[in-house]
Motif scaffolding. Structure first.
Motif, PDB file in Angstrom:
ATOM      1  N   VAL A 106       0.839  -1.209   0.000  1.00 14.34           N
ATOM      2  CA  VAL A 106       0.000   0.000   0.000  1.00 14.34           C
ATOM      3  C   VAL A 106       0.872   1.256   0.000  1.00 14.34           C
ATOM      4  CG1 VAL A 106      -1.711   1.319   1.308  1.00 14.34           C
ATOM      5  CG2 VAL A 106      -1.914  -1.167   1.136  1.00 14.34           C
ATOM      6  N   LEU A 107       1.921   1.233   0.808  1.00 14.38           N
ATOM      7  CA  LEU A 107       2.810   2.410   0.863  1.00 14.38           C
ATOM      8  C   LEU A 107       3.450   2.672  -0.501  1.00 14.38           C
ATOM      9  CD1 LEU A 107       4.496   1.927   4.351  1.00 14.38           C
ATOM     10  CD2 LEU A 107       2.809   3.663   3.716  1.00 14.38           C
ATOM     11  N   LYS A 108       3.944   1.605  -1.117  1.00  6.63           N
ATOM     12  CA  LYS A 108       4.574   1.784  -2.452  1.00  6.63           C
ATOM     13  C   LYS A 108       3.548   2.303  -3.455  1.00  6.63           C
ATOM     14  CE  LYS A 108       8.395  -1.496  -2.219  1.00  6.63           C
ATOM     15  NZ  LYS A 108       8.774  -2.902  -2.391  1.00  6.63           N
ATOM     16  N   ARG A 154      -3.814  -0.783   8.064  1.00  7.97           N
ATOM     17  CA  ARG A 154      -3.580  -0.397   6.668  1.00  7.97           C
ATOM     18  C   ARG A 154      -4.260   0.944   6.366  1.00  7.97           C
ATOM     19  NH1 ARG A 154      -6.210  -4.539   2.846  1.00  7.97           N
ATOM     20  NH2 ARG A 154      -8.006  -3.548   3.810  1.00  7.97           N
ATOM     21  N   ALA A 155      -5.466   1.137   6.917  1.00 11.31           N
ATOM     22  CA  ALA A 155      -6.190   2.394   6.676  1.00 11.31           C
ATOM     23  C   ALA A 155      -5.473   3.592   7.294  1.00 11.31           C
ATOM     24  CB  ALA A 155      -7.606   2.285   7.230  1.00 11.31           C
ATOM     25  N   LEU A 156      -4.609   3.334   8.290  1.00  8.95           N
ATOM     26  CA  LEU A 156      -3.913   4.434   8.974  1.00  8.95           C
ATOM     27  C   LEU A 156      -2.588   4.828   8.308  1.00  8.95           C
ATOM     28  CD1 LEU A 156      -4.389   3.241  12.668  1.00  8.95           C
ATOM     29  CD2 LEU A 156      -5.498   5.204  11.590  1.00  8.95           C
ATOM     30  N   LEU A 157      -2.154   4.052   7.303  1.00  9.83           N
ATOM     31  CA  LEU A 157      -0.792   4.222   6.774  1.00  9.83           C
ATOM     32  C   LEU A 157      -0.476   5.637   6.304  1.00  9.83           C
ATOM     33  CD1 LEU A 157      -0.324   0.872   4.808  1.00  9.83           C
ATOM     34  CD2 LEU A 157       1.037   1.653   6.767  1.00  9.83           C
ATOM     35  N   ASN A 158      -1.439   6.266   5.657  1.00  7.69           N
ATOM     36  CA  ASN A 158      -1.165   7.605   5.110  1.00  7.69           C
ATOM     37  C   ASN A 158      -1.740   8.720   5.979  1.00  7.69           C
ATOM     38  OD1 ASN A 158       0.476   7.286   2.664  1.00  7.69           O
ATOM     39  ND2 ASN A 158      -1.211   5.996   1.990  1.00  7.69           N
ATOM     40  N   ASP A 159      -1.867   8.452   7.294  1.00  6.55           N
ATOM     41  CA  ASP A 159      -2.395   9.458   8.234  1.00  6.55           C
ATOM     42  C   ASP A 159      -3.662  10.122   7.701  1.00  6.55           C
ATOM     43  OD1 ASP A 159      -0.392   9.171  10.202  1.00  6.55           O
ATOM     44  OD2 ASP A 159       0.988  10.257   8.915  1.00  6.55           O
ATOM     45  N   PRO A 160      -4.701   9.320   7.458  1.00 10.62           N
ATOM     46  CA  PRO A 160      -5.891   9.877   6.808  1.00 10.62           C
ATOM     47  C   PRO A 160      -6.618  10.876   7.699  1.00 10.62           C
ATOM     48  CG  PRO A 160      -6.380   7.715   7.696  1.00 10.62           C
ATOM     49  CD  PRO A 160      -4.897   7.921   7.870  1.00 10.62           C
ATOM     50  N   GLU A 161      -7.301  11.809   7.047  1.00 10.13           N
ATOM     51  CA  GLU A 161      -8.109  12.776   7.794  1.00 10.13           C
ATOM     52  C   GLU A 161      -9.461  12.170   8.167  1.00 10.13           C
ATOM     53  OE1 GLU A 161      -8.282  16.650   5.936  1.00 10.13           O
ATOM     54  OE2 GLU A 161      -6.336  16.289   5.022  1.00 10.13           O
ATOM     55  N   LEU A 162      -9.887  11.186   7.379  1.00  9.26           N
ATOM     56  CA  LEU A 162     -11.193  10.562   7.612  1.00  9.26           C
ATOM     57  C   LEU A 162     -11.069   9.069   7.350  1.00  9.26           C
ATOM     58  CD1 LEU A 162     -14.339  10.613   7.924  1.00  9.26           C
ATOM     59  CD2 LEU A 162     -14.456  11.194   5.498  1.00  9.26           C
TER      60      LEU A 162
END
Length: 227
Positions: A106-108, A154-162
């Motif tokens: 997911v990060l890649k 996995r949902a937290l990987l990109n520091d989501p706002e929502l």
């Protein structure tokens, strides 16, 4: 005043030519925990899909994490999804790779290249969901509850706002559902906004919060006692 993370005005939700929901006007503010309830087939999933760009917004005005859903182009969708964390009912983990490699994938895919930074991020999100020792396992070696924790990580990987959680406890037994719910509550306490579609009224009674209901092709806020 808390800023708005999601704002819809006179929105209708379509699947192809069929109108599923209409006249939706609502707002979710930063830091809120909001439930979305409704019977199967009431349009909850279509509503969620419109929010993350899977279904186009054809009618009405909508903004989510500073993206305009009405003018959203195909090329913008990956950028929108980087600001959203999406948790599905069926986990959607890749069975052929370890948990660490699921998260690395997911990060890649979202543009990360620095290996040590990726490793540190993976460790951080696994720690948040109490799964720090499970990174070397494959999905099939984990219980349903553990897989759902990984899906939240996995949902937290990109520091989501929502975070949009679509029936995250739908496949879990009551005890495990409570554990997953506690993880989501902890994440919400750190200031993240969560919109969670659910059938699980026991959870709503146990963890009362603002509740939206899909019913009769509308989405509206309900007063808790009436649930």
């Amino acid at each position: 005043m808390a800023e708005s993370i999601l704002k819809l005005t006179d929105v209708a939700v379509f699947q192809k030519e069929n109108m599923i929901l209409n006249d939706i006007s609502l707002e979710i503010k930063k830091g809120e925990f909001v439930y979305l309830i409704g019977k199967t087939g009431s349009g909850k999933s279509s509503f969620m899909k419109t929010l993350y760009g899977d279904l186009p917004l054809k009618q009405g005005q909508g903004s989510i994490v500073d993206f305009n859903l009405k003018t959203l182009q195909e090329k913008d969708i990956p950028f929108l999804r980087r600001k959203l964390g999406i948790v599905f009912q069926d986990f959607k983990l890749l069975p052929d790779r370890t948990i660490n490699n699921n998260l690395r994938f997911v990060l890649k895919a979202t543009g990360w290249i620095d290996q040590p930074k990726m490793d540190a991020k993976i460790e951080e999100v696994l720690h948040k969901v109490d799964m720090k020792t499970k990174g070397f396992k494959f999905p099939h070696e984990l219980s349903g509850g553990e897989q759902q924790r990984i899906a939240i990580a996995r949902a937290l990987l990109n520091d989501p706002e929502l975070i949009l959680a679509d029936e995250p406890t739908g496949n879990l037994d009551p005890q495990t559902s409570v554990e997953v719910m506690k993880v989501l509550q902890e994440i919400n306490k750190t200031g993240r906004t969560i919109l969670m579609a659910t059938h699980d009224y026991a959870l709503i009674l146990k963890y009362p919060s603002k509740t939206l209901k899909c019913d009769g092709s509308k989405v509206f806020e309900v007063v808790q006692k009436a649930v």
